[in-house]
Design an enzyme around this catalytic site. Structure first.
Site, PDB file in Angstrom:
ATOM      1  N   SER A  98     -40.330  13.209  -6.117  1.00 50.69           N
ATOM      2  CA  SER A  98     -39.198  13.164  -5.194  1.00 50.69           C
ATOM      3  C   SER A  98     -39.004  11.737  -4.667  1.00 50.69           C
ATOM      4  O   SER A  98     -38.873  10.805  -5.468  1.00 50.69           O
ATOM      5  CB  SER A  98     -39.420  14.177  -4.075  1.00 50.69           C
ATOM      6  OG  SER A  98     -38.234  14.413  -3.362  1.00 50.69           O
TER       7      SER A  98
ATOM      8  N   ASP B 297     -33.674  22.889  -9.391  1.00 50.80           N
ATOM      9  CA  ASP B 297     -34.052  22.132  -8.191  1.00 50.80           C
ATOM     10  C   ASP B 297     -32.852  22.092  -7.239  1.00 50.80           C
ATOM     11  O   ASP B 297     -31.797  21.569  -7.584  1.00 50.80           O
ATOM     12  CB  ASP B 297     -34.457  20.720  -8.629  1.00 50.80           C
ATOM     13  CG  ASP B 297     -35.018  19.877  -7.504  1.00 50.80           C
ATOM     14  OD1 ASP B 297     -34.558  20.017  -6.359  1.00 50.80           O
ATOM     15  OD2 ASP B 297     -35.913  19.058  -7.790  1.00 50.80           O
TER      16      ASP B 297
ATOM     17  N   HIS C 266     -38.061  22.321  -6.899  1.00 54.56           N
ATOM     18  CA  HIS C 266     -38.556  21.030  -6.410  1.00 54.56           C
ATOM     19  C   HIS C 266     -39.996  21.103  -5.905  1.00 54.56           C
ATOM     20  O   HIS C 266     -40.539  20.105  -5.430  1.00 54.56           O
ATOM     21  CB  HIS C 266     -37.638  20.546  -5.280  1.00 54.56           C
ATOM     22  CG  HIS C 266     -37.712  19.074  -5.012  1.00 54.56           C
ATOM     23  ND1 HIS C 266     -37.348  18.122  -5.942  1.00 54.56           N
ATOM     24  CD2 HIS C 266     -38.124  18.360  -3.928  1.00 54.56           C
ATOM     25  CE1 HIS C 266     -37.523  16.914  -5.441  1.00 54.56           C
ATOM     26  NE2 HIS C 266     -38.005  17.022  -4.217  1.00 54.56           N
TER      27      HIS C 266
END
Lengths: 278, 278
Positions: free
Chosen positions: A148, A224, A257
């Site tokens: 991320s 995601d 995610h």
């Protein structure tokens, strides 16, 4: 610099450590996790730095990603730093993308952030030197990855410091903070309004201005929830194509995610790094 | 009974679910995690129930043990229940070994605990039936394992309900709550002062009174801070020897009580169960 042991747990025949140390970059104490595989008892090993994302610390990847098993097999040291300076005297913000635990791996130039938020210098100087001095790491065999906003940190730090890193990958990285609203707010806070300064810390801009010296591996879950609004992976694909940058960018069907996604692909990433670190 | 989906994450080609449902045993809602491997899309699979320990919920093993990778390879469903009833109306105690999040897998007979603390009935009836009804589990191929007080739960529930479980292992289990002070306090609270009732829920007593129908695998870290005071593994070794119970009890050098220990040996346990569940 000296290390203070915070935790030590046997894992997969090696040891998972957490250490604390003073950082001259952040002017705070900083904490990082490092896994030493069994092979590290017999000599220096290649190492992989794992940068975590917004709201995280060194603990998330260390507890959830399952990297220890693969590291023990490959003889790879893993280093997972905390994501920001912390403390009562350290500037903060209620928004999750700014201040403590927000993992922007850059050196802030603006008040009040510049005092402690020097995370690029922390990773590439303080921590990097400390690791070489204190851990049995092979100096020319250090790779970098992250998840991320930590994936963005891996991309930008590798492109800005190619002499420090020999391999590069990322999990669901942010790729274009300059092009998303929350990234613009954070860049303004940390770096001011000069967009030339932003471009030096934006992965899409850097891949076109500097590029990366080798290939890179990126995995991105296609389920995601942050993909379209925050991550914007296709922008990086386009930037790589435009710049002629070698990059394997894979969309993994059904993955979100979370660290379940990271755990599912950490072994492939670590083998990919091991093949390049030798 | 109906299941409410709490969370769903793709992992290793399968899916990690968390579900919530009403339990008639505990008279509360209960939550459990279950991993369905890719093979479960094509037909029923063997299953392993993982019971967690004191202070835990279904989340600890699910996030930290790394069972999903092995389950995906073996085609094994994993079910990790919460460790106790919870809620404002549920009795509680400040001590970590009593009340909510304290994983005693027995049916309390004493006030105020008897109202909701019916965890043996919850696991062996409510959850067991629910899993058979709602998940693609092979009815005669369900194994049980657990960590710490959850390891004790695995040992005692398997010996008390051998018709329900086909394989048995444990990580760093409590083995003799009747012989440690905190266990005596908890047994008194849940079951009263009749030590015959305690013996029905004490692994060392049960291995002598009932035994287990097959072999069992136990791993115990020799650097586990709770080994001498709380776990008392040698008492179980002696009880197995006295009763002629087949048991492989391994002391793992340098390992502590953490989930790093569980993660390090989960693959061996799951392969051990898979070999017995067929």
């Amino acid at each position: 610099m000296s290390l203070t042991l915070v935790a030590s747990n046997r894992a997969f025949g090696g040891t998972q450590f957490v250490y604390r140390h003073a950082s001259s970059a952040t002017s705070t104490d900083m904490q990082f996790a490092t896994y030493l595989p069994p092979q590290a008892e017999h000599g220096p090993c290649p190492a992989l730095i794992f940068l975590s994302g917004l709201t995280c610390s060194e603990e998330n990847a260390t507890v959830k990603a399952g990297y220890q098993r693969v590291a023990a097999e490959l003889g790879m040291i893993v280093i997972a730093p905390d994501t920001s300076p912390r403390g009562e005297d350290v500037a903060n913000d209620e928004r999750y993308f700014l201040g403590q635990a927000a993992s922007f791996y850059l050196d802030a130039t603006q008040k009040p952030w510049a005092t402690h938020f020097q995370m690029e210098r922390y990773i590439t100087q303080d921590l990097y030197d400390l690791v070489l001095e204190k851990l049995p790491v092979q100096a020319d065999k250090i790779g970098i990855t992250g998840h991320s906003m930590g994936g963005h940190g891996a991309l930008t730090l590798a492109m800005r410091h190619p002499e420090l890193f020999a391999s590069l990958s990322a999990f669901a990285p942010v790729v274009a903070p300059s092009q998303v609203e929350w990234g613009q707010v954070a860049f303004s806070a940390y770096l001011g309004d000069d967009q030339a300064a932003w471009a030096e810390h934006d992965a899409c801009a850097l891949v076109q201005s500097r590029g990366w010296k080798a290939d890179m591996l990126i995995d991105q879950g296609d389920a995601d929830a942050f993909l379209e609004t925050n991550l914007r992976t296709p922008l990086f694909e386009a930037a790589c194509q435009a710049a002629g940058q070698a990059a394997t960018i894979r969309y993994q069907p059904g993955y979100d995610h979370s660290y379940y996604f990271v755990a599912s692909f950490i072994e492939e990433h670590m083998r990919w790094h091991a093949a390049r670190l030798g």
